[in-house]
Design a protein around this motif. Structure first.
Motif: not given
Length: 86
Positions: A82-86
């Motif tokens: 999953s893409p990193p959470r911001s």
């Protein structure tokens, strides 16, 4: 011991060596070798062949296949993260 536990010296085909001893044997046997220069396989240093046979060797080399299978697995796993959470 079974035949699968033995390897053949690239510098003298009459030498059958236990696989775990083959790297050390190759170093010793290379000192007395007077034949054509042998190229070292990038994926297994105990694989040594004339340069013109290396491309053919890579098609059959199990260590070459293992390397590329591992790299392909790592690429697939990176794509699934999953893409990193911001």
């Amino acid at each position: 011991m079974t035949d699968s536990e033995y390897g053949i010296c690239p510098y003298n085909a009459e030498h059958r060596i236990l696989l775990f001893r083959l790297p050390g044997h190759i170093i010793k046997c290379k000192r007395n070798y007077r034949g054509p220069t042998l190229q070292i396989c990038k994926f297994n240093a105990t694989h040594r062949l004339p340069a013109e046979q290396m491309d053919e060797h890579l098609l059959e080399c199990a260590d070459y296949r293992k390397f590329h299978e591992y790299n392909n697995l790592q690429i697939a796993l990176q794509a699934r993260k999953s893409p990193p959470r911001s």
